[in-house]
Design a protein around this motif. Sequence first.
Motif, PDB file in Angstrom:
ATOM      1  N   UNK A 179       0.829  -1.207   0.000  1.00 56.33           N
ATOM      2  CA  UNK A 179       0.000   0.000   0.000  1.00 56.33           C
ATOM      3  C   UNK A 179       0.857   1.248   0.000  1.00 56.33           C
ATOM      4  N   UNK A 180       0.253   2.356   0.465  1.00 60.48           N
ATOM      5  CA  UNK A 180       1.000   3.600   0.550  1.00 60.48           C
ATOM      6  C   UNK A 180       1.160   4.329  -0.776  1.00 60.48           C
ATOM      7  N   UNK A 181       0.357   3.947  -1.775  1.00 60.69           N
ATOM      8  CA  UNK A 181       0.432   4.670  -3.050  1.00 60.69           C
ATOM      9  C   UNK A 181       0.077   6.139  -2.849  1.00 60.69           C
ATOM     10  N   UNK A 182       0.629   6.979  -3.687  1.00 64.11           N
ATOM     11  CA  UNK A 182       0.273   8.393  -3.671  1.00 64.11           C
ATOM     12  C   UNK A 182      -0.770   8.687  -4.736  1.00 64.11           C
ATOM     13  N   UNK A 183      -1.615   9.647  -4.401  1.00 66.90           N
ATOM     14  CA  UNK A 183      -2.643  10.096  -5.336  1.00 66.90           C
ATOM     15  C   UNK A 183      -2.569  11.602  -5.395  1.00 66.90           C
ATOM     16  N   UNK A 184      -2.923  12.156  -6.507  1.00 64.66           N
ATOM     17  CA  UNK A 184      -3.113  13.601  -6.600  1.00 64.66           C
ATOM     18  C   UNK A 184      -4.448  13.882  -7.263  1.00 64.66           C
ATOM     19  N   UNK A 229      -4.334  18.675  -4.644  1.00 67.00           N
ATOM     20  CA  UNK A 229      -4.421  17.934  -3.397  1.00 67.00           C
ATOM     21  C   UNK A 229      -3.638  16.647  -3.553  1.00 67.00           C
ATOM     22  N   UNK A 230      -3.079  16.173  -2.459  1.00 71.24           N
ATOM     23  CA  UNK A 230      -2.398  14.895  -2.513  1.00 71.24           C
ATOM     24  C   UNK A 230      -2.943  14.005  -1.404  1.00 71.24           C
ATOM     25  N   UNK A 231      -2.774  12.721  -1.593  1.00 73.19           N
ATOM     26  CA  UNK A 231      -3.335  11.756  -0.656  1.00 73.19           C
ATOM     27  C   UNK A 231      -2.420  10.561  -0.608  1.00 73.19           C
ATOM     28  N   UNK A 232      -2.692   9.724   0.358  1.00 77.62           N
ATOM     29  CA  UNK A 232      -1.914   8.507   0.481  1.00 77.62           C
ATOM     30  C   UNK A 232      -2.873   7.397   0.852  1.00 77.62           C
ATOM     31  N   UNK A 233      -2.742   6.248   0.228  1.00 76.40           N
ATOM     32  CA  UNK A 233      -3.534   5.091   0.642  1.00 76.40           C
ATOM     33  C   UNK A 233      -2.904   4.515   1.908  1.00 76.40           C
ATOM     34  N   UNK A 234      -3.712   3.838   2.694  1.00 75.74           N
ATOM     35  CA  UNK A 234      -3.196   3.255   3.929  1.00 75.74           C
ATOM     36  C   UNK A 234      -2.101   2.243   3.620  1.00 75.74           C
ATOM     37  N   UNK A 235      -1.230   2.012   4.584  1.00 75.45           N
ATOM     38  CA  UNK A 235      -0.215   0.984   4.363  1.00 75.45           C
ATOM     39  C   UNK A 235       0.000   0.178   5.629  1.00 75.45           C
ATOM     40  N   UNK A 236       0.535  -1.014   5.430  1.00 70.41           N
ATOM     41  CA  UNK A 236       0.651  -1.957   6.539  1.00 70.41           C
ATOM     42  C   UNK A 236       1.947  -1.739   7.288  1.00 70.41           C
TER      43      UNK A 236
END
Lengths: 378, 378
Positions: free
Chosen positions: B222-227, B340-347
């Motif tokens: 996980x932990x991908x970045x999004x914009x 805007x930027x975001x991050x998916x959850x990560x383990x």
Amino acid sequence: MADVSVSADGGFLTVAEGGRSARFHAIWLRDNAWDAQTRAPGNGQRLITLADIPKDTRIATAAVSGPSLRVTFAPEGKSVDYDRDWLFRHSYDRTQQSQPGWTAPGIETWDSGLMGNVPTGDFGDVSTSPLALRRWLADVARYGFGKLLNGPVEDGALMKVVDLFGFVRETNYGRHFEVRTTVNPSNLAYTGLGLQAHTDNPYRDPVPTVQVLYCLESSAAGGENMVVDGFRAAERLRQENPDWFDALTGHCARFEYAGEVGVVLRSRRPMIELAPDGELVAVRFNNRSAAAITDVPFERMETYYAAYRRLGEIIDDPAMEVTFRLSPGECFVVDNTRVLHARKGYSGTGTRWLQGCYADKDGLLSKLAALGAAEAAE
Amino acid sequence: MADVSVSADGGFLTVAEGGRSARFHAIWLRDNAWDAQTRAPGNGQRLITLADIPKDTRIATAAVSGPSLRVTFAPEGKSVDYDRDWLFRHSYDRTQQSQPGWTAPGIETWDSGLMGNVPTGDFGDVSTSPLALRRWLADVARYGFGKLLNGPVEDGALMKVVDLFGFVRETNYGRHFEVRTTVNPSNLAYTGLGLQAHTDNPYRDPVPTVQVLYCLESSAAGGENMVVDGFRAAERLRQENPDWFDALTGHCARFEYAGEVGVVLRSRRPMIELAPDGELVAVRFNNRSAAAITDVPFERMETYYAAYRRLGEIIDDPAMEVTFRLSPGECFVVDNTRVLHARKGYSGTGTRWLQGCYADKDGLLSKLAALGAAEAAE
């Protein structure tokens, strides 16, 4: 004795206490809940988004309990306690400001009448006493500038001033810059010319919000510093001619600086900036870097220039200015979004050496708020 | 063949050439003269103020001469030559933009369709080739973000990215900050939680206008970045419901962060900010630091919340997002006033280590303009 009632559809409640009364919507209350599922207990950050709150949120029940108000929301079935004092402090059920150009509570505008009462701190005191620092920062926040006396006379001393409240904003001029006469200057600030009162770097967006000017040598004749309250100047313009005020708030000016190799700074912002609800939030005024104004319709350009001219006359009016001379080890800090500064011309004999730097107001206001909170907690 | 005529009172002239025609006022022309008495030849700064220009300035004569227009002003009796191309480029005799939310020329808004075409540069190329740097910075200016690949995998490498175009904006988070899971985090960014797309530090005024996020380790799932393009989101909101757009542009939101000792940052700015003539200039969106909204009248609060909810839904819509994964040595730069930027959850297994810092857009745009000017001059 507090009293609470809920509207028929559960859309809002009304709380009354001690002559105060305010209405709060269900969605606003739910969004501003402070329970541990809504807000992280350690840092106060909100853990949920509006999408996590049902669209049809409504108030099921509301009851007074001690200093709190307990609200239960449908359809979640969630109960939240609110501090009633907090609610009244955050009431939005009031007449909103309407006159364009209003200033925030805590802002006091001034003219030359402030001359005998210039906000001043002692470098040693503000460096060692949180109370002295808070008082001086509160003055800077209130008046938009403040002097500091009895600081060290040493290269880079201005950084110790910034360390009191925040961080340097580095720019193409460096972390700090030297203000003294130079040959072939890249900027007229580095000459002996007098400079009309101005805000710095309006060609930057955002502008540096705080400037520190620190004196290290001062034996040349002239070179006094002046400050003018841009907010007061804007208020005067509005009083004299509301249409002119509207011209300067309603259209963007343009600013440009391309005085060194590799630097082409440009901005498009109004000379007098209002928040959408009319709060006066910034003044930009600088004849040296004003670029061609191209965002005013042809039909309004003569009015715009009349307004611009008048604003300059107000700024140049001695009745507006507070003048002082900096001795070595003295400095002043200005809110560069509000207070203009100027320098009288000075001669080539003797020396005048100031160091300047930029910093940010968010750090300054944060420090002030934190000092106030710490004091309140004692 | 150019043609010029002067109005009867000398208040303005009309110049026509090759199908173009524009009017210019006497005072505008005089203020924008480029002669050596008006502008410092070396650095282009204006040497005079409006007070040095007679109030009753008018055009005595105007004549075409080669590529120039020669204008003589009364009562000064001063003649100034203008480049006609410069005049037409700076014409204000045109229909001004009127739809609220228009964007500047050069801005291209986007949605997930940009996914296959993410603006990307190569660290080595942009570090050594001015042309490659200009192209990458032009993409960042146009789209509001850009990736850089193949950079060094070393502590502090992000500073080399900032050095390409500007200066670090230091804050209470330091010159840079570490983004990885910590115990008792002062900020939810330092956890493994997914974060809704947001702009950073809306509780600061001004906000940091550029952010760099640089990846050093990435083996966690996980932990991908999004914009997400905040400008496109604002445009969508306006198209869907102009009244909602007006609610978010017409009232200030409030933001606050007080997650560490000694820090109390607060701001009062709209979520969607327009220039006075309606240009879309900034978006602020951050559920974590949104504070109680108290500047919306009671009668408008439900509409405001409906608009706020819908803006969040648009921002959360997968059709709006561009997603990518950063590998060590890769980074991205965002215009924090727009994208805007975001991050998916990560383990918790594996590691994810990013370093972030803030910088300023004025430096980035200045560098871009200077590179363009240098190229044009070759």
